[in-house]
Motif scaffolding. Sequence first.
Motif, PDB file in Angstrom:
ATOM      1  N   UNK A  99     -25.523  16.537 -24.976  1.00 39.11           N
ATOM      2  CA  UNK A  99     -25.168  15.428 -24.092  1.00 39.11           C
ATOM      3  C   UNK A  99     -25.013  15.938 -22.650  1.00 39.11           C
ATOM      4  N   UNK A 153     -17.657  19.987 -19.307  1.00 38.94           N
ATOM      5  CA  UNK A 153     -17.910  21.407 -19.439  1.00 38.94           C
ATOM      6  C   UNK A 153     -16.891  22.204 -18.616  1.00 38.94           C
ATOM      7  N   UNK A 164     -22.399  28.310  -8.127  1.00 35.55           N
ATOM      8  CA  UNK A 164     -23.152  27.380  -8.961  1.00 35.55           C
ATOM      9  C   UNK A 164     -23.469  26.151  -8.115  1.00 35.55           C
ATOM     10  N   UNK A 199     -17.048  22.075 -12.512  1.00 38.17           N
ATOM     11  CA  UNK A 199     -17.939  21.632 -13.590  1.00 38.17           C
ATOM     12  C   UNK A 199     -17.479  20.356 -14.281  1.00 38.17           C
ATOM     13  N   UNK A 203     -19.269   8.280 -19.517  1.00 43.57           N
ATOM     14  CA  UNK A 203     -20.649   8.676 -19.864  1.00 43.57           C
ATOM     15  C   UNK A 203     -20.678   9.983 -20.636  1.00 43.57           C
ATOM     16  N   UNK A 254     -14.937  25.025 -17.192  1.00 42.52           N
ATOM     17  CA  UNK A 254     -15.213  26.461 -17.168  1.00 42.52           C
ATOM     18  C   UNK A 254     -13.984  27.257 -16.757  1.00 42.52           C
ATOM     19  N   UNK A 305     -22.765  25.278 -32.173  1.00 40.79           N
ATOM     20  CA  UNK A 305     -23.940  24.700 -31.515  1.00 40.79           C
ATOM     21  C   UNK A 305     -24.244  25.330 -30.163  1.00 40.79           C
ATOM     22  N   UNK A 339     -23.473  14.323 -19.057  1.00 42.37           N
ATOM     23  CA  UNK A 339     -22.954  13.164 -18.310  1.00 42.37           C
ATOM     24  C   UNK A 339     -23.769  12.858 -17.048  1.00 42.37           C
ATOM     25  N   UNK A 340     -24.427  13.860 -16.491  1.00 47.01           N
ATOM     26  CA  UNK A 340     -25.304  13.607 -15.327  1.00 47.01           C
ATOM     27  C   UNK A 340     -26.728  13.953 -15.744  1.00 47.01           C
ATOM     28  N   UNK A 355     -19.727  29.340 -11.472  1.00 44.19           N
ATOM     29  CA  UNK A 355     -19.944  29.513 -12.893  1.00 44.19           C
ATOM     30  C   UNK A 355     -19.193  30.777 -13.312  1.00 44.19           C
ATOM     31  N   UNK A 366     -28.078  21.985 -15.789  1.00 46.51           N
ATOM     32  CA  UNK A 366     -27.188  22.608 -16.760  1.00 46.51           C
ATOM     33  C   UNK A 366     -25.720  22.605 -16.323  1.00 46.51           C
ATOM     34  N   UNK A 367     -25.499  22.218 -15.098  1.00 48.67           N
ATOM     35  CA  UNK A 367     -24.143  22.270 -14.550  1.00 48.67           C
ATOM     36  C   UNK A 367     -23.149  21.493 -15.417  1.00 48.67           C
ATOM     37  N   UNK A 425     -24.155  20.104 -18.519  1.00 52.18           N
ATOM     38  CA  UNK A 425     -24.754  19.963 -19.845  1.00 52.18           C
ATOM     39  C   UNK A 425     -23.803  20.478 -20.929  1.00 52.18           C
ATOM     40  N   UNK A 426     -23.632  19.693 -21.996  1.00 52.99           N
ATOM     41  CA  UNK A 426     -22.755  20.112 -23.094  1.00 52.99           C
ATOM     42  C   UNK A 426     -23.561  20.806 -24.181  1.00 52.99           C
ATOM     43  N   UNK A 427     -22.863  21.600 -24.985  1.00 52.19           N
ATOM     44  CA  UNK A 427     -23.523  22.275 -26.108  1.00 52.19           C
ATOM     45  C   UNK A 427     -24.129  21.257 -27.068  1.00 52.19           C
ATOM     46  N   UNK A 428     -23.515  20.066 -27.144  1.00 50.40           N
ATOM     47  CA  UNK A 428     -24.021  19.039 -28.063  1.00 50.40           C
ATOM     48  C   UNK A 428     -25.379  18.502 -27.626  1.00 50.40           C
TER      49      UNK A 428
END
Lengths: 280, 334
Positions: B278, A242, B264, A252, A280, A244, A77, B280-281, B247, B270-271, B273-276
Amino acid sequence: MNASLPVPATITTIRPLTDDTTLYTLDCGLNTQNNGVASFLPGQFLELSLPGIGEVPISYCGFPSAGGAIELCIRHVGHVTTPLNRSVAGDAVGVRGPFGHGFPLDSYENQDLLLIAGGLGMAPLRSLLLALLNQRQRWGELTLLYGAREQGALLFLEELLQLAKRNDIQVQLAVDRLEHCLEGPPNCRVALLPALLEQLTIRPDRTCAALCGPPVVYPYLVSGLKRIGLPDERIHLSLERRMKCGVGRCGHCAVGTFLCCCDGPVFNYAQLAGIEGALA
Amino acid sequence: MQKHITQQNLNTLLDTLIKEGKRVVAPRLNAGTPLYEPLTSSAEMITDQLPKRSGKEAFFPLCEDIMSYEKEGQQIKLTDIDPARFPETVLVGVRPCDAAAIPVLDAVFSWDYKDEFFLERRNKTTVVGVACTTADDACFCTAVGLSPSDTKGSDLFLTPLEGGGYHCETQSEKGEALINSHQELFSEPNGSKTVPLARPQTEKFDLEKVKKWLDEHFEDPAWDSIATRCVGCGACAFVCPACHCFDIVDEGTEKSGKRRKNWDACGFWKFTHHASGHNPRDGQPKRYRNRIMHKFKYYDDKFGQTLCTGCGRCIRLCPVGIDIAQIVEELNKK
């Protein structure tokens, strides 16, 4: 040693599990140069690289001591996992890890264990499950609840149905909906995970729960577990962030004061209870 | 150790250091923009403007290579970068707000995992701070417990003298070593007075009180009103001397290239942001809340310091006029 530097590993087998999810086996080599990337605890993660494309955190999915071989269950994905789908056996990728804290296996001695997986959360919990089954006599009762959107999205279904035949583990599967299947596989109900949990009888004073699922289910599962009397310290969950750098610098994966990559990704709920937004 | 140095001798010192092969980083104009950058001559150094970005780049560059890769058929070759190649550096003309951020960054890059890129540069750098004689209305170092004469983070600290030159006060062995290596350029203090220093017009915040409010108000309507204007441009993080998130990205072709570490900002959607899909912020108020929480609570919880030195850059630069000093001042009143 620069912890940002991956080591090469070779894809040895590629096994599609569902439409969008694949199980890869990587050979990390047995030499010490691999920096111990194949020696991990269930619940830990590694950083997987496709050089030129990028790097992503992936949970270990296989048995923790498989001689230089590691299994990774990957859903295609993201910006790295989508191009990964074009890989063939023999391709090299980069790996570095293991990172973070896994499930506290030693504290599970003589305890009943309740594993609850949602969707892709089965990947890290499979690693835990394999580790538990390998030393079956060390633990009390074993129960796995696993839910996915639909039957086609249940990962490792064959393997789990085989397990369900054993008398030393209870396996309950659930799907959100039947879709085009008229009935689900055996041991599978149309239900959401919290509903499965409600019908379970557990001994709260000697049970530990290990959870991994999409963030949306955590509040329901945690409140369900608390309702049946499980103390916060006995609820272990793996948070998805996420990650990294993997070593607590890049920022992150911050969860309040914690960094998911080194303080987690497996936390006990007592650690997280005071951190708003953690689930969350 | 206390010494004096004339402006001319300071220039000679910098030129000598450059000739010795050291990297001398100081405020200079780059196409009209003041930045901390390596000098080719002492004549390039400016002292009258606060650089647009902070001095952290001397240890933690905006972009840096952390690995190189080559691909040949199915094989890959991953090559480390040798931090030993980083040059000896003297960072000169650092304002107290920038110098004070250096120990703050030290904590992050060595708390658990030791970041050899940062630490190697840090070990090889001598920091020469300079007291501030002017402040504008965005400066608020005094509000976060620092001052225009604060020596935190400096190895050698300069204070301008009436009639030119500087009073020099060593703060560490590195500072002493710098003076000892070129003693002939320094003289004993001769009684000249230092010039009056800047006096930022902000009152000291009660940071403990602010933190206590943050401890108890993760959810609060204030966040929506505080962050309602934030456009998530990330400028505040990029100019901040204490922000340190980065990053990791690959740049190159399919055959070969580099993996890089780039600055970053937690204000970017996008910080987290998950691939799914989702996140959290999942809204700018949550991201701006994280900025404030990290600076005045999370960092303090972990390292016992505030992640803000009051340089005021984010206030000057914010395209929608968000003023962090004003926000904290209001939290201070709650």
